[in-house]
Design a protein around this motif. Structure first.
Motif, short mmCIF file in Angstrom:
data_model
loop_
_atom_site.label_atom_id
_atom_site.label_comp_id
_atom_site.label_asym_id
_atom_site.label_seq_id
_atom_site.Cartn_x
_atom_site.Cartn_y
_atom_site.Cartn_z
N GLY A 171 0.79 -1.22 0.00
CA GLY A 171 0.00 0.00 0.00
C GLY A 171 0.83 1.28 0.00
O GLY A 171 0.42 2.27 -0.58
N SER A 172 1.96 1.29 0.68
CA SER A 172 2.76 2.50 0.68
C SER A 172 4.19 2.24 0.24
O SER A 172 4.99 3.16 0.20
N GLY A 173 4.53 1.01 -0.04
CA GLY A 173 5.88 0.73 -0.49
C GLY A 173 6.91 0.85 0.60
O GLY A 173 8.11 0.87 0.33
N THR A 174 6.47 0.96 1.85
CA THR A 174 7.43 1.11 2.94
C THR A 174 7.30 -0.06 3.90
O THR A 174 6.37 -0.85 3.82
N PHE A 175 8.25 -0.18 4.79
CA PHE A 175 8.19 -1.18 5.84
C PHE A 175 8.76 -0.53 7.08
O PHE A 175 9.91 -0.15 7.11
N PHE A 176 7.93 -0.37 8.12
CA PHE A 176 8.32 0.42 9.27
C PHE A 176 8.70 1.84 8.86
O PHE A 176 9.55 2.47 9.47
N GLY A 177 8.10 2.33 7.79
CA GLY A 177 8.38 3.69 7.39
C GLY A 177 9.58 3.83 6.48
O GLY A 177 9.83 4.90 5.95
N LEU A 178 10.33 2.75 6.29
CA LEU A 178 11.49 2.82 5.39
C LEU A 178 11.10 2.29 4.02
O LEU A 178 10.49 1.24 3.91
N ARG A 179 11.47 3.01 3.02
CA ARG A 179 11.08 2.65 1.66
C ARG A 179 11.70 1.32 1.25
O ARG A 179 12.90 1.15 1.34
N VAL A 180 10.89 0.35 0.81
CA VAL A 180 11.46 -0.92 0.35
C VAL A 180 11.14 -1.21 -1.10
O VAL A 180 11.80 -2.01 -1.74
#
Lengths: 268, 209
Positions: free
Chosen positions: B157-166
């Motif tokens: 959904g946002s391309g992030t994981f824990f706020g870090l872009r992955v």
């Protein structure tokens, strides 16, 4: 007239636009457990609406007169600056448990056939998130401290009743769909809760189409107050409608950026 | 109390996967759907639930001999409400932004079926040690469930994981994933996956035995 329009907005918002089940995810357990047949679902919905109204009424009274910062009765006993809102959750859960008991005793005594049809659900309703959620919403708009107008009893009751109505709408629709699903070939691992959640997802998608209706209604009914009324003022929290990320323009399509905002600003 | 049930260690392990509160017992689905838009909020909620569950289980186990049968659910609920108030105020004090994001879902832990169920089934009948290990196991299982749903929703959904872009920049974020429909669909499909894996393992152990 403006107050009536505010009430209508709160009602429509609670029942349809910000539906308790499909938007705020409260009341999922009975939603999945009791939605097999339409008559049972309707009974559960009525029971929840009944209890939520009583709980909403009682929690408004407690919050307005005792719990909120600067509440009249608290100031009388403790003095200026009394703020008993730390006790809110405990008071609400007491209120809900007693409402359920009251409703059960009342229905069993005065409406025995009604008790037969939905009395069995009543003890389950104590742990129904929807009721506590309605109380919390009322607290949010009543315990506002100095400066803002706390909601009156009528607005709080409208929120509670129509929250219950929205729950009933959602659960009855789901029951109707599940009755049809009984004739379908659902994969074994998805039977039961899995397929119900997927159908709920599609239902939720459909209800998202109502996004923006409250904003437009506000503008139509009371343009002057459109900015001031705090019906969905919840910018940051999770159940709040989020802004869809702008679709990235395809190559060569530099000018056309589609921004879709749900329930916040115009839908373009 | 009698010790003929599972031991502490067994209860701990059971709570992780075999009796996972979300995937097996189908409890606590309201927060699983609501706060799993991102891993940050999901893990904060898991921490809050762990705190409340462990404290409530321990306290209930300590007073288990004083409980009157018809009042016990009310006593559990009041205990849980107290600990949730504590957790809510702690969060508002030390993690204000997160507390704002989680909004009404922290107080909704009070009616989270996982906690009431564990108090009723385990803590009111067993000693403190067993109740505590049961609570730890169940909360870890709940955290696992939240993490599974949250990672899917956040990465897609946002391309992030824990706020870090992955995800790479070119990834079109599936906005629907962080909205309510995405929550329902993700949990439904993951439930189906969990059931399917369970069925395969049963078949394997059935034919092997």
């Amino acid at each position: 007239m403006e107050h009536i329009s505010e009430l209508i907005l709160v009602a429509v918002s609670a029942a349809i636009i910000n539906n308790f089940v499909l938007h705020y995810f409260v009341g999922i357990c009975p939603f999945i457990g009791v939605s097999r047949r339409v008559d049972m679902a309707f009974g559960m919905g009525c029971a929840v609406t009944f209890v939520i109204t009583i709980a909403g009424l009682l929690s408004w009274i407690f919050t307005y007169y005792i719990l909120r910062p600067g509440a009249p009765l608290a100031v009388l006993v403790i003095g200026e600056g009394a703020d008993l809102s730390i006790l809110s959750y405990i008071v609400y859960i007491f209120v809900i448990a007693s409402s359920v008991q009251l409703v059960e005793m009342y229905v069993r005594k005065f409406f025995p056939p009604l008790y037969k049809s939905f009395g069995v659900f009543l003890p389950l309703i104590t742990t129904n998130c929807a009721i506590l959620f309605a109380c919390l919403e009322i607290m949010k708009y009543v315990a506002v401290g100095k400066g803002a107008d706390p909601w009156g009893l009528d607005t709080a009751l409208v929120l509670a009743i129509f929250g219950g109505v929205g729950f009933t709408i959602a659960i009855v629709i789901m029951a109707g769909i599940r009755e049809e699903l009984d004739y379908c070939d659902v994969p074994r691992s998805l039977r039961g809760a899995g397929i119900t959640l997927i159908v709920a997802g599609i239902l939720s998608l459909a209800f998202m189409g109502f996004g923006g209706v409250d904003r437009s209604l506000k503008e139509v009914m009371s343009p002057a107050k459109a900015a001031a009324v705090a019906v969905d003022d919840d910018e940051e929290y999770i159940g709040a409608p989020t802004t869809m990320p702008a679709a990235k323009p395809a190559d060569g399509d530099a000018g056309a950026e589609i921004t879709m905002k749900t329930q916040r600003g115009a839908v373009q | 109390m009698s010790n003929d049930g599972p031991t502490s260690g067994e209860r701990f392990l059971r709570g992780l996967i075999p009796e996972n509160p979300v995937y097996r017992q189908l409890l606590g689905m309201c927060p699983t759907l609501a706060v799993t838009g991102g891993m940050n909020t999901a893990m904060t909620m898991a921490g809050a639930v762990a705190f409340v569950l462990i404290c409530a289980n321990v306290l209930t186990s300590l007073i288990r001999n004083l409980l009157k049968p018809h009042l016990r659910i009310l006593v559990f609920t009041l205990t849980i409400a107290t600990f949730v108030t504590i957790a809510d105020r702690l969060l508002a004090c030390y993690m204000y932004q997160m507390s704002k994001e989680l909004g009404p879902y922290i107080p909704l832990i009070i009616v989270n079926c996982v906690i009431i169920c564990r108090c009723e089934v385990c803590a009111s009948k067993q000693s403190v040690a067993i109740a505590a290990s049961d609570a730890v196991g169940q909360s870890l299982g709940f955290a696992l469930a939240l993490a599974s749903v949250a990672s899917v929703r956040e990465i897609l959904g946002s391309g992030t994981f824990f706020g870090l872009r992955v995800m790479p920049e070119a990834w079109p974020e599936w906005g629907i994933m962080v909205m309510p429909p995405g929550a329902f669909l993700t949990l439904g499909l993951l439930l189906g996956l969990a059931n399917w894996i369970g069925a395969i393992r049963e078949k394997k152990s059935g034919t092997a035995a």
